[in-house]
Design a protein around this motif. Structure first.
Motif, PDB file in Angstrom:
ATOM      1  N   VAL A   1     -10.654  -7.886  -6.731  1.00 39.95           N
ATOM      2  CA  VAL A   1      -9.863  -8.529  -5.691  1.00 39.95           C
ATOM      3  C   VAL A   1      -8.841  -7.509  -5.190  1.00 39.95           C
ATOM      4  CG1 VAL A   1      -8.150  -9.536  -7.254  1.00 39.95           C
ATOM      5  CG2 VAL A   1      -8.593 -10.622  -5.079  1.00 39.95           C
ATOM      6  N   VAL A   2      -8.650  -7.514  -3.875  1.00 40.35           N
ATOM      7  CA  VAL A   2      -7.634  -6.666  -3.251  1.00 40.35           C
ATOM      8  C   VAL A   2      -6.627  -7.596  -2.587  1.00 40.35           C
ATOM      9  CG1 VAL A   2      -7.162  -4.895  -1.508  1.00 40.35           C
ATOM     10  CG2 VAL A   2      -9.294  -4.798  -2.841  1.00 40.35           C
ATOM     11  N   VAL A   3      -5.381  -7.474  -3.003  1.00 38.42           N
ATOM     12  CA  VAL A   3      -4.303  -8.265  -2.409  1.00 38.42           C
ATOM     13  C   VAL A   3      -3.453  -7.292  -1.601  1.00 38.42           C
ATOM     14  CG1 VAL A   3      -2.358  -9.829  -2.822  1.00 38.42           C
ATOM     15  CG2 VAL A   3      -4.331  -9.854  -4.380  1.00 38.42           C
ATOM     16  N   THR A   4      -3.296  -7.598  -0.316  1.00 42.12           N
ATOM     17  CA  THR A   4      -2.546  -6.738   0.595  1.00 42.12           C
ATOM     18  C   THR A   4      -1.288  -7.474   1.047  1.00 42.12           C
ATOM     19  OG1 THR A   4      -4.619  -5.766   1.379  1.00 42.12           O
ATOM     20  CG2 THR A   4      -2.664  -5.411   2.739  1.00 42.12           C
ATOM     21  N   PHE A   5      -0.162  -6.778   0.954  1.00 39.23           N
ATOM     22  CA  PHE A   5       1.137  -7.296   1.387  1.00 39.23           C
ATOM     23  C   PHE A   5       1.543  -6.523   2.631  1.00 39.23           C
ATOM     24  CE2 PHE A   5       0.747  -7.812  -3.143  1.00 39.23           C
ATOM     25  CZ  PHE A   5       1.264  -9.065  -3.398  1.00 39.23           C
ATOM     26  N   ILE A   6       1.834  -7.237   3.717  1.00 36.10           N
ATOM     27  CA  ILE A   6       2.189  -6.597   4.988  1.00 36.10           C
ATOM     28  C   ILE A   6       3.504  -7.196   5.484  1.00 36.10           C
ATOM     29  CG2 ILE A   6       1.490  -6.155   7.374  1.00 36.10           C
ATOM     30  CD1 ILE A   6      -1.433  -6.741   6.365  1.00 36.10           C
ATOM     31  N   ASP A   7       4.444  -6.317   5.817  1.00 34.64           N
ATOM     32  CA  ASP A   7       5.696  -6.789   6.406  1.00 34.64           C
ATOM     33  C   ASP A   7       6.142  -5.814   7.484  1.00 34.64           C
ATOM     34  OD1 ASP A   7       8.067  -4.979   5.426  1.00 34.64           O
ATOM     35  OD2 ASP A   7       6.881  -5.330   3.622  1.00 34.64           O
ATOM     36  N   ASN A   8       7.006  -6.296   8.368  1.00 34.98           N
ATOM     37  CA  ASN A   8       7.559  -5.480   9.458  1.00 34.98           C
ATOM     38  C   ASN A   8       8.981  -5.042   9.164  1.00 34.98           C
ATOM     39  OD1 ASN A   8       5.284  -5.691  11.283  1.00 34.98           O
ATOM     40  ND2 ASN A   8       5.842  -7.836  11.462  1.00 34.98           N
TER      41      ASN A   8
ATOM     42  N   VAL B   1     -12.262  -9.685  -1.319  1.00 28.98           N
ATOM     43  CA  VAL B   1     -13.118  -9.517  -2.491  1.00 28.98           C
ATOM     44  C   VAL B   1     -14.028  -8.312  -2.267  1.00 28.98           C
ATOM     45  CG1 VAL B   1     -14.901 -10.584  -3.922  1.00 28.98           C
ATOM     46  CG2 VAL B   1     -13.081 -11.990  -2.938  1.00 28.98           C
ATOM     47  N   VAL B   2     -14.102  -7.469  -3.281  1.00 25.53           N
ATOM     48  CA  VAL B   2     -15.004  -6.316  -3.278  1.00 25.53           C
ATOM     49  C   VAL B   2     -16.079  -6.613  -4.320  1.00 25.53           C
ATOM     50  CG1 VAL B   2     -15.172  -3.833  -3.706  1.00 25.53           C
ATOM     51  CG2 VAL B   2     -13.105  -4.776  -2.665  1.00 25.53           C
ATOM     52  N   GLN B   3     -17.326  -6.390  -3.975  1.00 27.64           N
ATOM     53  CA  GLN B   3     -18.424  -6.795  -4.863  1.00 27.64           C
ATOM     54  C   GLN B   3     -18.745  -5.813  -5.982  1.00 27.64           C
ATOM     55  OE1 GLN B   3     -19.799  -9.814  -4.979  1.00 27.64           O
ATOM     56  NE2 GLN B   3     -18.417 -10.420  -3.346  1.00 27.64           N
ATOM     57  N   GLU B   4     -18.696  -4.532  -5.738  1.00 27.23           N
ATOM     58  CA  GLU B   4     -19.157  -3.568  -6.754  1.00 27.23           C
ATOM     59  C   GLU B   4     -18.078  -2.596  -7.160  1.00 27.23           C
ATOM     60  OE1 GLU B   4     -22.107  -3.494  -8.396  1.00 27.23           O
ATOM     61  OE2 GLU B   4     -22.687  -5.298  -7.348  1.00 27.23           O
TER      62      GLU B   4
ATOM     63  N   ARG C   1      -1.262  -2.331  -0.995  1.00 28.27           N
ATOM     64  CA  ARG C   1      -2.469  -2.976  -1.530  1.00 28.27           C
ATOM     65  C   ARG C   1      -2.550  -2.768  -3.032  1.00 28.27           C
ATOM     66  NH1 ARG C   1      -4.208  -0.458   3.117  1.00 28.27           N
ATOM     67  NH2 ARG C   1      -5.028  -1.878   4.702  1.00 28.27           N
ATOM     68  N   ILE C   2      -2.927  -3.848  -3.704  1.00 27.12           N
ATOM     69  CA  ILE C   2      -3.247  -3.747  -5.128  1.00 27.12           C
ATOM     70  C   ILE C   2      -4.691  -4.183  -5.303  1.00 27.12           C
ATOM     71  CG2 ILE C   2      -0.905  -4.017  -6.014  1.00 27.12           C
ATOM     72  CD1 ILE C   2      -1.551  -6.989  -6.529  1.00 27.12           C
ATOM     73  N   LYS C   3      -5.364  -3.531  -6.232  1.00 27.97           N
ATOM     74  CA  LYS C   3      -6.761  -3.851  -6.503  1.00 27.97           C
ATOM     75  C   LYS C   3      -6.915  -4.060  -8.010  1.00 27.97           C
ATOM     76  CE  LYS C   3     -11.458  -2.089  -5.825  1.00 27.97           C
ATOM     77  NZ  LYS C   3     -12.239  -0.939  -5.299  1.00 27.97           N
ATOM     78  N   LYS C   4      -7.637  -5.122  -8.357  1.00 29.20           N
ATOM     79  CA  LYS C   4      -7.843  -5.446  -9.763  1.00 29.20           C
ATOM     80  C   LYS C   4      -9.276  -5.930  -9.978  1.00 29.20           C
ATOM     81  CE  LYS C   4      -6.445  -6.244 -13.995  1.00 29.20           C
ATOM     82  NZ  LYS C   4      -6.088  -5.135 -14.847  1.00 29.20           N
ATOM     83  N   ALA C   5      -9.973  -5.318 -10.920  1.00 35.22           N
ATOM     84  CA  ALA C   5     -11.311  -5.782 -11.289  1.00 35.22           C
ATOM     85  C   ALA C   5     -11.174  -7.136 -11.967  1.00 35.22           C
ATOM     86  CB  ALA C   5     -11.994  -4.793 -12.220  1.00 35.22           C
ATOM     87  N   ILE C   6     -12.077  -8.043 -11.579  1.00 42.58           N
ATOM     88  CA  ILE C   6     -12.001  -9.383 -12.175  1.00 42.58           C
ATOM     89  C   ILE C   6     -13.308  -9.699 -12.862  1.00 42.58           C
ATOM     90  CG2 ILE C   6     -10.237 -10.228 -10.644  1.00 42.58           C
ATOM     91  CD1 ILE C   6     -12.436 -11.612  -9.028  1.00 42.58           C
TER      92      ILE C   6
END
Length: 135
Positions: free
Chosen positions: A73-80, A66-69, A130-135
């Motif tokens: 929300v930032v959702v990060t997908f990590i794979d090898n 979570v980013v405040q200002e 990473r995807i970021k979306k203002a909520i």
């Protein structure tokens, strides 16, 4: 930050979506933003499941920050899995009729258009999207 590490299979898309939705609901996320994020999860985690380890099954980690200002929300997908930058692909020409378009690329295009920010890097043998979306 909350994190889920799970087998990268199509069957686990619903578990990943439920995990992220739980965090979004705690934040009071609008239904519109939640649906857009859910569609992005379906596309991005689905791509990992289909292509990252093909034909094997590997793990993927999904992080929710979570980013405040402004509240985002930032959702990060990590794979090898094998390195692949979905952002490097040229956007489809959506002005063309569907039967004249090249196959592929429409899902990531929709994600790019519905998220406020999307980034990709390949670091230490890992795909990090990473995807970021203002909520």
């Amino acid at each position: 930050m909350k994190e889920l590490t799970i087998d990268a299979t199509v069957e686990n898309i619903t578990k990943v979506t439920a995990f992220v939705d739980e965090q979004l609901e705690e934040l009071g996320c609008s239904m519109k933003a939640q649906i857009q994020i859910d569609i992005a999860i379906d596309e991005l985690f689905g791509n990992i499941a289909h292509y990252a380890y093909n034909p094997e099954v590997g793990q993927a980690t999904v992080r929710v920050d979570v980013v405040q200002e402004p509240l985002s929300v930032v959702v990060t997908f990590i794979d090898n899995g094998m390195a692949y930058d979905p952002l490097a692909r040229r956007d489809p020409d959506v002005a063309l009729p569907a039967d004249e378009r090249e196959i592929g690329g429409l899902g990531i295009y929709m994600v790019k258009k519905s998220m406020d920010e999307i980034t990709y890097e390949y670091k230490a043998g890992q795909n990090i999207l990473r995807i970021k979306k203002a909520i």
